[in-house]
Design a protein around this motif. Structure first.
Motif, short mmCIF file in Angstrom:
data_model
loop_
_atom_site.label_atom_id
_atom_site.label_comp_id
_atom_site.label_asym_id
_atom_site.label_seq_id
_atom_site.Cartn_x
_atom_site.Cartn_y
_atom_site.Cartn_z
N THR A 1 6.19 -4.82 16.52
CA THR A 1 5.03 -4.31 15.76
C THR A 1 5.11 -2.80 15.51
N LEU A 2 5.70 -2.06 16.45
CA LEU A 2 5.71 -0.60 16.28
C LEU A 2 6.50 -0.16 15.05
N PRO A 3 7.73 -0.64 14.86
CA PRO A 3 8.44 -0.25 13.63
C PRO A 3 7.70 -0.69 12.37
N MET A 4 7.04 -1.84 12.48
CA MET A 4 6.32 -2.37 11.33
C MET A 4 5.13 -1.47 10.97
N VAL A 5 4.38 -1.08 11.99
CA VAL A 5 3.21 -0.22 11.76
C VAL A 5 3.66 1.12 11.19
N ARG A 6 4.74 1.66 11.77
CA ARG A 6 5.22 2.97 11.30
C ARG A 6 5.63 2.89 9.83
N ARG A 7 6.32 1.81 9.49
CA ARG A 7 6.77 1.66 8.10
C ARG A 7 5.57 1.49 7.16
N GLN A 8 4.62 0.69 7.62
CA GLN A 8 3.45 0.43 6.76
C GLN A 8 2.62 1.71 6.55
N LEU A 9 2.51 2.52 7.62
CA LEU A 9 1.79 3.79 7.49
C LEU A 9 2.51 4.70 6.49
N ALA A 10 3.84 4.74 6.61
CA ALA A 10 4.61 5.61 5.72
C ALA A 10 4.49 5.12 4.27
N GLN B 1 3.18 -3.00 -3.41
CA GLN B 1 1.85 -3.52 -3.06
C GLN B 1 1.78 -3.70 -1.55
N PRO B 2 0.74 -3.18 -0.92
CA PRO B 2 0.66 -3.38 0.54
C PRO B 2 0.49 -4.86 0.86
N PRO B 3 1.14 -5.34 1.93
CA PRO B 3 0.98 -6.75 2.28
C PRO B 3 -0.46 -7.03 2.70
N ASN B 4 -0.91 -8.28 2.49
CA ASN B 4 -2.28 -8.61 2.92
C ASN B 4 -2.22 -9.04 4.38
N ASN B 5 -2.31 -8.06 5.28
CA ASN B 5 -2.33 -8.39 6.71
C ASN B 5 -3.27 -7.42 7.45
N PHE B 6 -3.45 -7.66 8.71
CA PHE B 6 -4.40 -6.87 9.50
C PHE B 6 -4.07 -5.37 9.47
N TRP B 7 -2.78 -5.03 9.51
CA TRP B 7 -2.42 -3.59 9.53
C TRP B 7 -2.93 -2.89 8.27
N THR B 8 -2.77 -3.58 7.12
CA THR B 8 -3.23 -2.95 5.87
C THR B 8 -4.74 -2.74 5.91
N TRP B 9 -5.48 -3.76 6.38
CA TRP B 9 -6.95 -3.60 6.43
C TRP B 9 -7.31 -2.44 7.35
N TYR B 10 -6.60 -2.40 8.47
CA TYR B 10 -6.89 -1.39 9.49
C TYR B 10 -6.67 0.02 8.93
N ILE B 11 -5.50 0.20 8.28
CA ILE B 11 -5.17 1.54 7.75
C ILE B 11 -6.18 1.93 6.66
N ARG B 12 -6.54 0.94 5.83
CA ARG B 12 -7.51 1.24 4.76
C ARG B 12 -8.85 1.69 5.33
N VAL B 13 -9.34 0.95 6.31
CA VAL B 13 -10.65 1.29 6.89
C VAL B 13 -10.59 2.68 7.54
N ALA B 14 -9.52 2.93 8.29
CA ALA B 14 -9.41 4.22 8.98
C ALA B 14 -9.34 5.36 7.97
N LEU B 15 -8.61 5.16 6.86
CA LEU B 15 -8.52 6.22 5.84
C LEU B 15 -9.87 6.43 5.16
N GLU B 16 -10.51 5.31 4.79
CA GLU B 16 -11.82 5.42 4.13
C GLU B 16 -12.83 6.15 5.00
N GLU B 17 -12.76 5.89 6.30
CA GLU B 17 -13.76 6.47 7.20
C GLU B 17 -13.32 7.82 7.78
N GLY B 18 -12.15 8.27 7.33
CA GLY B 18 -11.64 9.55 7.83
C GLY B 18 -11.31 9.50 9.32
N ARG B 19 -10.96 8.32 9.83
CA ARG B 19 -10.65 8.20 11.26
C ARG B 19 -9.13 8.27 11.48
#
Ligand code: HEM
Length: 547
Positions: free
Chosen positions: A258-267, A281-299
C-alpha cells in the motif's frame, strides 16, 4: 553507571523481594484501577450479572454475559428500563438501554456521548493499531461517511467482475460437475478480496500475501481485544502490547504494497492538479476519495503516506469480519431452509427477470429491483448478527449524562449500548423471530403496496431494504454513526447471491449448522461443506458478453 547501581541494589534485595514487590504492586494497582477508577453506575439502575463488587465476578462473568443480557432485556428493557450488564476485568460495566431510548440516545452530541471514544476503548485502540491517532481522530471514517455511498455505484461493474472471478476460483468453472466446497474457506477467500477491491483496487486486492496480512491483522485486533478484556487492568498495558505485536508485522506486510501505491497516487494527483490537461484519471478507490477530502478540507497533515496506510487497518477490521460472517450466514440460511419452500428458486427467478429487463445485474437500478434478494440478506443479518450488543457510546462530557425520562445520571466514562441481538429475536418485535423467513421484509412491502392509505401506517413495522436502520433493526447501528459501509455491503451481498443463484446449483443441507457465542461475539461454524455445481456459461453482465 546508573544501570550498574540498579543491578547491584536489586541483587542485594534478592529475587524474592522483587517478586513480592511486583505482586503487591499488581494487587494494589488492580484494586485501584478496577474498583476506584471505574465509573460508578447509578445505584438506581438494576444490575444484571454477578455481585457488582465481587472480586472474581468479572472473570467468572465472561461466559455468562450473553445469558445476562437476555435476562436484563426481558426483565428491564422490555419494560422500558435501562439495566447494568456486568463487566469483564479490563473494561467497565455497560448500561444497556431500552429501545424506547434510541431516539434520545442518537440525538446526543458527540461531545457528550462519543462513538469514537467507545470504539477506542472496545477495540483496544491504544494497542491493536499502529498509531493511536487512527482511533482517536478517525479521519478514515469521515472519508467513508462522506464519499463511499456516492462513489460505490460507479464501481459496481468492477465489483461484479471480481465477484464472478473469485467465485470461479472458489467453486470451479466446469459445468455439471458437483464439487465439495468448505463454505468458510470460500467466504473468507471472497469477502476480504471484494472489500479491498474498494479500498486499494486491482492488482493488490488479489495478492495472496496481502490478503493474508489484512485477514491476520483483523484477527489480531480481535485477539488483542480479548486479552485486554480478560486481563486485570494493571497488567493491560503490558499484556495488550504483547498481544498486539503480530499486528505490527501484519501492517508492515500490507504496507509493502500500500505504501508505494499511496505515494504514487499522491504524486499523480498532485501532478493532475498542476497540469489539468494531463490525460490521467484517478482510480475510483478509497485512496482517491481520501486524498480528495483531505485536499478539499485543507487537511494536508492527513496526507502522510505512512499514516494513510495505517488508517486503512481500522476500516479493514470494520469490513472484513462483518462481511465474511454475513455471507456465511446468508448461504447457510438459504441452503438449509426446506427446499419445498422454494426460497432459492424464488430468488433465482427474480434475478433472471431483472437480468432480462436490465441486461445486467451490476447497475444501481437493476440491484434496486431485487426486492426478494434484498430481503433475504436483511433477514439473515437480523437472525444471525455478529454481535449481541451494538451502538456503543461512551459518556465523555465531564459533567456526565442525565436521562430525564428514567431519572438516572451516568458519570463520564460510562459505556452505553443496546441489546440488538435480543431486539432482533423478540417475538413482540418480529413474528416467529427464530425462523429464517427470507421474504419477511419484501412481503411486508408487497402487502403494504396492496393496501389502502389508511391501513398502511399499521404495516410500517418490517419494511426497509438492507441499509434501513431503526429501533427494530440495529444490525448496522443507527443515527449519524450508523455503518457507512452498509451501502457497499448491501450491493456486494446482493451481487454475490445473484451470481450464485444464476450460475450455480447448491444441494440443500439437512440442518442449519449452529454458531457459538464467545462472550458477546459470534463464532461461526467453520467446518461445514456444501455441494456446488456450475450450471453453464457464466451469466450476469451483457456488456462483457457473459450472458
Ligand atoms: C455486512 C457487513 C457489515 C456489517 C454487519 C456492519 C456493521 C456495523 C455496525 C453494527 C456498526 C456500528 C457499530 C456501533 O454501533 O457501535 C458499523 C460501523 C462502521 N462500519 Fe460497518 N458493517 C459492515 C460492513 C462495513 C464495511 C464494508 C465497511 C467499509 C468501509 C464498514 C465500515 C464501518 C465504519 C467506518 C463504521 C464506524 C462508523 C462510525 O463510527 O461513525 N462496515 N458497522
Amino acid at each position: 553507571m546508573f544501570y550498574d547501581k540498579v543491578v547491584t541494589e536489586l541483587r542485594e534485595l534478592g529475587v524474592r523481594h522483587v517478586l513480592l514487590a511486583l505482586l503487591v504492586y499488581l494487587i494494589v494497582a488492580t484494586v485501584w484501577l478496577n474498583y476506584f477508577r471505574q465509573p460508578r453506575c447509578p445505584k438506581s439502575i438494576p444490575h444484571v450479572g454477578q455481585d457488582p463488587h465481587g472480586w472474581l465476578s468479572p472473570i467468572r462473568g465472561f461466559g455468562k454475559r450473553l445469558e445476562w443480557a437476555k435476562e436484563g432485556y426481558e426483565k428491564y428493557n422490555k419494560h422500558n428500563r435501562t439495566f447494568v450488564l456486568s463487566r469483564t476485568p479490563g473494561s467497565p460495566n455497560d448500561l444497556v438501554l431500552p429501545r424506547s431510548q434510541l431516539a434520545w440516545f442518537v440525538e446526543q452530541p458527540d461531545s457528550v456521548l462519543s462513538t469514537t471514544a467507545a470504539h477506542y476503548r472496545m477495540l483496544a485502540g491504544a494497542y491493536a493499531f499502529q498509531d493511536h491517532r487512527v482511533m482517536t481522530e478517525v479521519y478514515q471514517e469521515h472519508v467513508v461517511h462522506k464519499l463511499l455511498q456516492r462513489n460505490v455505484k460507479s464501481m459496481l461493474p468492477d465489483l461484479w467482475d471480481e465477484i464472478t472471478i473469485v467465485l470461479d476460483e472458489q467453486l470451479g468453472t466446469e459445468p455439471g460437475v458437483w464439487r465439495d466446497v468448505k463454505l468458510w474457506n470460500m467466504v473468507s477467500n471472497t469477502m476480504p478480496r471484494i472489500a479491498h477491491m474498494m479500498f486499494v483496487g486491482r492488482p493488490v486486492c488479489r495478492i495472496p500475501e496481502y490478503l493474508k496480512a489484512v485477514a491476520g491483522h483483523a484477527l489480531g485486533v480481535a485477539s488483542c481485544m480479548w486479552f485486554r478484556d480478560m486481563t486485570p487492568a494493571a497488567l493491560v498495558p503490558l499484556v495488550a502490547r504483547l498481544a498486539a505485536l503480530p499486528n505490527w508485522i501484519f501492517w508492515r506486510r500490507t504496507a509493502k504494497y500500500t505504501l508505494p501505491m499511496v505515494r504514487r497516487q499522491l504524486a499523480d494527483m498532485e501532478r493532475k492538479l498542476r497540469e489539468p490537461e494531463w490525460e490521467w484519471q484517478p482510480p475510483n478507490n478509497f485512496w482517491t476519495w481520501y486524498i480528495r477530502v483531505a485536499l478539499e478540507e485543507g487537511r494536508l497533515d492527513q496526507l502522510d503516506p505512512v499514516l494513510m496506510t495505517k488508517r486503512l487497518m481500522p476500516l479493514n477490521f470494520a469490513s472484513i469480519h462483518t462481511s465474511t460472517l454475513t455471507a456465511l450466514s446468508l448461504i447457510l440460511d438459504l441452503v438449509s431452509s426446506d427446499p419445498k419452500r422454494g426460497y432459492l428458486d424464488a430468488i433465482r427467478s427474480e434475478v433472471a427477470q431483472v437480468l432480462r429487463e436490465h441486461g445486467t445485474l451490476c447497475s444501481k437500478e437493476a440491484l434496486a429491483k431485487l426486492h426478494k434478494t434484498d430481503s433475504a440478506v436483511r433477514e439473515s443479518i437480523r437472525l444471525s448478527n455478529f454481535a449481541q450488543t451494538l451502538l456503543h457510546k461512551e459518556v465523555v462530557a465531564p459533567e456526565g449524562l442525565t436521562n430525564e425520562a428514567e431519572g438516572w445520571h451516568a458519570p463520564k466514562g460510562t459505556l452505553l449500548c443496546f441489546a440488538s441481538g435480543c431486539i432482533h429475536h423478540d417475538p413482540d418485535v418480529y413474528d416467529s423471530p427464530w425462523e429464517y423467513d427470507p421474504f419477511r421484509f419484501s412481503r411486508a412491502q408487497e402487502e403494504q403496496e396492496a393496501r389502502s392509505d389508511g391501513e398502511r401506517k399499521v404495516f410500517r413495522k418490517h419494511q426497509g431494504s438492507i441499509v434501513t436502520t431503526g429501533d427494530s433493526y440495529l444490525a448496522f447501528g443507527h443515527g449519524k454513526h450508523a455503518c457507512p459501509g452498509r451501502f457497499f455491503a448491501a450491493y456486494v451481498m446482493k451481487m454475490l447471491l445473484a451470481c450464485l443463484v444464476i450460475n450455480y446449483e447448491i444441494k440443500p443441507l439437512e440442518r442449519r449448522p449452529l454458531y457459538e457465542w464467545f462472550g458477546m461475539v459470534m463464532i461461526p461454524p467453520t467446518g461445514t461443506s456444501i455441494q456446488v455445481r456450475r450450471k453453464g456459461k457464466r451469466k450476469g453482465r451483457k456488456e462483457k458478453g457473459c450472458i
